[in-house]
Design an enzyme around this catalytic site. Structure first.
Site, short mmCIF file in Angstrom:
data_model
loop_
_atom_site.label_atom_id
_atom_site.label_comp_id
_atom_site.label_asym_id
_atom_site.label_seq_id
_atom_site.Cartn_x
_atom_site.Cartn_y
_atom_site.Cartn_z
N ASP A 18 47.37 13.38 -88.37
CA ASP A 18 47.05 12.52 -89.51
C ASP A 18 46.78 11.09 -89.07
O ASP A 18 47.35 10.62 -88.09
CB ASP A 18 48.22 12.56 -90.51
CG ASP A 18 47.84 11.95 -91.85
OD1 ASP A 18 46.63 11.83 -92.13
OD2 ASP A 18 48.76 11.60 -92.61
N ASN A 66 41.00 19.96 -97.86
CA ASN A 66 40.08 19.00 -97.21
C ASN A 66 38.62 19.19 -97.61
O ASN A 66 37.80 18.30 -97.38
CB ASN A 66 40.21 19.06 -95.68
CG ASN A 66 41.47 18.43 -95.14
OD1 ASN A 66 41.99 18.81 -94.10
ND2 ASN A 66 42.01 17.43 -95.84
C1 FPP Z 1 43.78 13.89 -91.24
O1 FPP Z 1 43.54 12.50 -91.07
C2 FPP Z 1 42.94 14.63 -90.32
C3 FPP Z 1 42.04 15.59 -90.70
C4 FPP Z 1 41.83 15.96 -92.11
C5 FPP Z 1 41.19 16.26 -89.71
C6 FPP Z 1 41.84 16.53 -88.40
C7 FPP Z 1 40.79 16.80 -87.40
C8 FPP Z 1 40.81 16.40 -86.11
C9 FPP Z 1 41.98 15.75 -85.46
C10 FPP Z 1 39.68 16.59 -85.21
C11 FPP Z 1 39.03 17.90 -85.30
C12 FPP Z 1 39.66 18.96 -84.54
C13 FPP Z 1 39.35 20.23 -84.83
C14 FPP Z 1 39.80 21.32 -83.95
C15 FPP Z 1 38.59 20.58 -86.05
P1 FPP Z 1 42.96 11.68 -92.31
O2 FPP Z 1 41.49 11.67 -92.19
O3 FPP Z 1 43.51 12.23 -93.58
O4 FPP Z 1 43.53 10.25 -92.03
P2 FPP Z 1 43.87 9.14 -93.10
O5 FPP Z 1 45.10 9.62 -93.83
O6 FPP Z 1 44.14 7.95 -92.26
O7 FPP Z 1 42.68 8.99 -93.99
#
Ligand code: FPP
Length: 237
Positions: A18, A66
């Site tokens: 996250d 998501n």
């Molecule tokens: C949450 O951070 C992260 C995600 C929804 C995506 C996670 C994906 C990766 C780490 C890279 C891709 C890897 C693969 C294998 C698909 P957020 O975007 O919700 O962060 P925020 O809370 O700061 O907005």
């Protein structure tokens, strides 16, 4: 200081990756840049989990919720996932068993074929189990499992009174695996967010004030040390 040898061996960890969006925002970059950096960290932490000889590690890469993000962001994450699938064949060399958790049916057919193929090719590997949760939700996983059990009952293969916690575990995406010892969530949030709801029943929760794209091997060391200070009682004394 590096983690003492053997402090991590055999552990099972769940990681909620996250903070990618906040990392990008802080730098005036598009959110997808945060995911790209997050994917690099994901690959390095996998290598480190192998070095630590963990029993298993589960990464929350994309949740059932998501999909509601802007199309550009969803496409960006899916592209990164596609790149990961090509690289995942290397985990054959690393002796990882790769398992994908979640409903893969809405994913592109090519991805589904690669996912099945990687799972087949790494099935007999004896190193760290690498679970990648994509289009995964803990509640949806339970619904999926309950439907399997209901079908078995309908087919006369199972009596309702035979259903117990082991039976339920056996129809989850993590069937045959042991439950996580702790769930790690960077980025300062304290929620489980529909991640491994059944499996995490007795897991410790370790939250860390670092955004996932900044997460390092030393942070994983710190999380494991924190876990090792906890006293787990599993409802007993
Ligand atoms: C949450 O951070 C992260 C995600 C929804 C995506 C996670 C994906 C990766 C780490 C890279 C891709 C890897 C693969 C294998 C698909 P957020 O975007 O919700 O962060 P925020 O809370 O700061 O907005």
């Amino acid at each position: 200081m590096a983690l003492e040898l053997g402090r991590a061996k055999g552990l099972s960890i769940g990681i909620i990756m996250d903070g990618n969006g906040r990392w990008a925002k802080k730098r005036g970059l598009p959110r997808t840049a945060g995911h790209t950096k997050g994917a690099e960290v994901f690959r390095d932490i996998i290598r480190y989990c192998n070095e630590l000889e963990l029993a298993s590690v589960t990464f929350y890469a994309f949740s059932t919720e998501n999909w509601s993000r802007p199309m550009e962001e969803v496409n960006g994450i899916m592209k990164l996932f596609g790149e990961y699938l090509v690289m995942a064949y290397d985990y054959q060399k690393e002796n990882n068993r790769v398992v994908f958790l979640g409903d893969r049916s809405p994913l592109p057919e090519k991805y589904q074929e690669q996912m099945n193929d990687i799972e087949q090719k790494t099935r007999a590997n004896t190193g760290t189990i690498l679970n990648v949760a994509v289009n995964y939700g803990g509640r949806q996983e339970l619904v999926h499992g309950i439907r399997i059990l209901a079908q078995r009952v309908l087919a006369g293969e199972l009596r309702p009174e035979e259903i117990n916690t082991d039976t339920v575990s056996s129809v989850l995406y993590t069937a045959g695996q042991r439950d996580p010892d702790f769930i790690l969530r960077p980025s300062g949030e304290h929620r489980l967010s529909n991640f491994m709801l059944w499996q995490a029943s007795y897991a410790e929760f370790v939250d860390m004030d670092v955004l996932w794209p900044d997460f390092t091997r030393a942070d994983l060391d710190r999380a494991i040390e924190e876990y090792n200070t906890r006293s787990r009682r599993f409802g007993g004394l």
